[in-house]
Scaffold this motif. Sequence first.
Motif, PDB file in Angstrom:
ATOM      1  N   ASN A 281     -20.889  20.253 -15.307  1.00 29.94           N
ATOM      2  CA  ASN A 281     -19.583  20.035 -14.690  1.00 29.94           C
ATOM      3  C   ASN A 281     -19.391  18.572 -14.315  1.00 29.94           C
ATOM      4  O   ASN A 281     -18.653  18.240 -13.389  1.00 29.94           O
ATOM      5  N   ASP A 282     -20.046  17.706 -15.065  1.00 25.81           N
ATOM      6  CA  ASP A 282     -20.065  16.273 -14.787  1.00 25.81           C
ATOM      7  C   ASP A 282     -20.308  15.598 -16.144  1.00 25.81           C
ATOM      8  O   ASP A 282     -21.277  15.926 -16.841  1.00 25.81           O
ATOM      9  N   TRP A 283     -19.431  14.673 -16.530  1.00 27.95           N
ATOM     10  CA  TRP A 283     -19.584  14.042 -17.846  1.00 27.95           C
ATOM     11  C   TRP A 283     -20.866  13.222 -17.943  1.00 27.95           C
ATOM     12  O   TRP A 283     -21.430  13.049 -19.024  1.00 27.95           O
ATOM     13  N   GLY A 284     -21.344  12.731 -16.799  1.00 27.44           N
ATOM     14  CA  GLY A 284     -22.616  12.015 -16.808  1.00 27.44           C
ATOM     15  C   GLY A 284     -23.772  12.940 -17.157  1.00 27.44           C
ATOM     16  O   GLY A 284     -24.661  12.576 -17.947  1.00 27.44           O
ATOM     17  N   ILE A 285     -23.766  14.138 -16.586  1.00 29.27           N
ATOM     18  CA  ILE A 285     -24.818  15.112 -16.903  1.00 29.27           C
ATOM     19  C   ILE A 285     -24.665  15.603 -18.336  1.00 29.27           C
ATOM     20  O   ILE A 285     -25.660  15.867 -19.031  1.00 29.27           O
ATOM     21  N   PHE A 286     -23.439  15.707 -18.824  1.00 30.52           N
ATOM     22  CA  PHE A 286     -23.224  16.041 -20.236  1.00 30.52           C
ATOM     23  C   PHE A 286     -23.920  14.999 -21.118  1.00 30.52           C
ATOM     24  O   PHE A 286     -24.640  15.342 -22.060  1.00 30.52           O
ATOM     25  N   HIS A 287     -23.699  13.723 -20.808  1.00 34.05           N
ATOM     26  CA  HIS A 287     -24.259  12.634 -21.616  1.00 34.05           C
ATOM     27  C   HIS A 287     -25.790  12.643 -21.588  1.00 34.05           C
ATOM     28  O   HIS A 287     -26.438  12.567 -22.637  1.00 34.05           O
ATOM     29  N   ILE A 288     -26.360  12.757 -20.388  1.00 34.13           N
ATOM     30  CA  ILE A 288     -27.823  12.680 -20.290  1.00 34.13           C
ATOM     31  C   ILE A 288     -28.481  13.909 -20.908  1.00 34.13           C
ATOM     32  O   ILE A 288     -29.554  13.808 -21.513  1.00 34.13           O
ATOM     33  N   THR A 289     -27.847  15.078 -20.793  1.00 30.05           N
ATOM     34  CA  THR A 289     -28.394  16.281 -21.425  1.00 30.05           C
ATOM     35  C   THR A 289     -28.358  16.144 -22.942  1.00 30.05           C
ATOM     36  O   THR A 289     -29.323  16.477 -23.637  1.00 30.05           O
ATOM     37  N   GLN A 290     -27.252  15.636 -23.432  1.00 31.30           N
ATOM     38  CA  GLN A 290     -27.101  15.439 -24.874  1.00 31.30           C
ATOM     39  C   GLN A 290     -28.120  14.445 -25.424  1.00 31.30           C
ATOM     40  O   GLN A 290     -28.713  14.667 -26.482  1.00 31.30           O
ATOM     41  N   LYS A 291     -28.374  13.370 -24.702  1.00 32.17           N
ATOM     42  CA  LYS A 291     -29.233  12.296 -25.199  1.00 32.17           C
ATOM     43  C   LYS A 291     -30.721  12.539 -24.944  1.00 32.17           C
ATOM     44  O   LYS A 291     -31.562  12.227 -25.792  1.00 32.17           O
ATOM     45  N   LYS A 292     -31.068  13.079 -23.779  1.00 29.81           N
ATOM     46  CA  LYS A 292     -32.477  13.164 -23.383  1.00 29.81           C
ATOM     47  C   LYS A 292     -33.080  14.556 -23.497  1.00 29.81           C
ATOM     48  O   LYS A 292     -34.310  14.698 -23.505  1.00 29.81           O
ATOM     49  N   TYR A 293     -32.239  15.588 -23.538  1.00 28.48           N
ATOM     50  CA  TYR A 293     -32.757  16.958 -23.536  1.00 28.48           C
ATOM     51  C   TYR A 293     -32.154  17.743 -24.706  1.00 28.48           C
ATOM     52  O   TYR A 293     -31.386  18.692 -24.517  1.00 28.48           O
ATOM     53  N   PRO A 294     -32.530  17.370 -25.923  1.00 29.22           N
ATOM     54  CA  PRO A 294     -31.870  17.903 -27.128  1.00 29.22           C
ATOM     55  C   PRO A 294     -32.149  19.380 -27.411  1.00 29.22           C
ATOM     56  O   PRO A 294     -31.481  19.977 -28.254  1.00 29.22           O
ATOM     57  N   HIS A 295     -33.127  19.969 -26.706  1.00 32.66           N
ATOM     58  CA  HIS A 295     -33.447  21.375 -26.947  1.00 32.66           C
ATOM     59  C   HIS A 295     -32.608  22.318 -26.086  1.00 32.66           C
ATOM     60  O   HIS A 295     -32.729  23.540 -26.210  1.00 32.66           O
ATOM     61  N   LEU A 296     -31.757  21.743 -25.227  1.00 31.12           N
ATOM     62  CA  LEU A 296     -30.880  22.551 -24.388  1.00 31.12           C
ATOM     63  C   LEU A 296     -29.501  22.668 -25.027  1.00 31.12           C
ATOM     64  O   LEU A 296     -28.967  21.696 -25.561  1.00 31.12           O
ATOM     65  N   LYS A 297     -28.933  23.862 -24.971  1.00 33.64           N
ATOM     66  CA  LYS A 297     -27.567  24.081 -25.406  1.00 33.64           C
ATOM     67  C   LYS A 297     -26.624  23.755 -24.243  1.00 33.64           C
ATOM     68  O   LYS A 297     -26.902  24.102 -23.088  1.00 33.64           O
TER      69      LYS A 297
END
Length: 312
Positions: A124-140
């Motif tokens: 629910n935060d575009w910053g967390i969207f970005h970091i999840t996308q870049k650093k945690y690629p195994h998470l949907k």
Amino acid sequence: MTEFAIAVQSINEIINIEEPWNSLPQLNQVEQEMQQLFFEEWEKVFSKYKKPTRIYFGSEFCQYRLMPLLVVKRALDYCWTNGFEFTFATPYVHGAKYEQLVEILFFLNKTAEETGKTIEVVVNDWGIFHITQKKYPHLKIAVGRLLNKNIRDPRVANYYNDERAPEKGKQFFKQSGLLSQNISKFLSKGNLASIEFDELIQGYEWPDEVENSYTTTFHYPFGTVASGSACMVGFMDSEKKDKFRGDPNCTQQCQKYVFELKNRIIPEMDTGIYQKGNTAFYTYKKEMIQKGLQQINEMKNSRVVYSLRIPV
């Protein structure tokens, strides 16, 4: 095919999820009324009750409701031991709570990688969207409803649910920016699993064909009006001069109190609005639930997330 999920915000609530249509003594009057209304309409649309296959665990709205890593591990273990898919809901965070969330995301990403199982994270935060996308690629990634900027305030939305409202205005406020061509292109670069919605008082006007590469998810039976760091309930015991300044000294007052908000300027407004913690919610009316579930039933890749409690 519509997937059915249950949202819980604490480990103690998980035991109640297998048959969520049953009466539960811990529900307040509003929650009991919405439970009865929702499952009556569900049965009309889907013919019979459906046991949930997924658990949403965690708070979408408040960083002070972010669970310790140990509790997240317990919830994940419960889900996988009992055959449920797992979605971890996250709020917008800052400071020390950001570091706590990163620790949880690291664990979930590593677990997904090692087990080969799917783990979803609601952002629910575009910053967390970005970091999840870049650093945690195994998470949907599920794009949370707080990032879906619709008109949901009943003081406004009710005007656009009126036949006398301007037609162009009604069409505009029924659309979601997240389904626009440019945003869809942006989101497709991430490991996108779902886009999440509240049901709108004015309803939705969907594109000719909703993208089927991700799940279209709807939350019931409480929609979000607004959320923010200045917690009304957290500051309830503060002196007037100290209210809404910085972070409250949170003692989880939201788990004890729910405020019903009345509007003296618009006394005819019949949509219930309730403040729990730092977030205001509106309750769905019967016709909203009925029409919403009918539309969901016609979608190819949809999900309903039902929250037993007003969800903070």
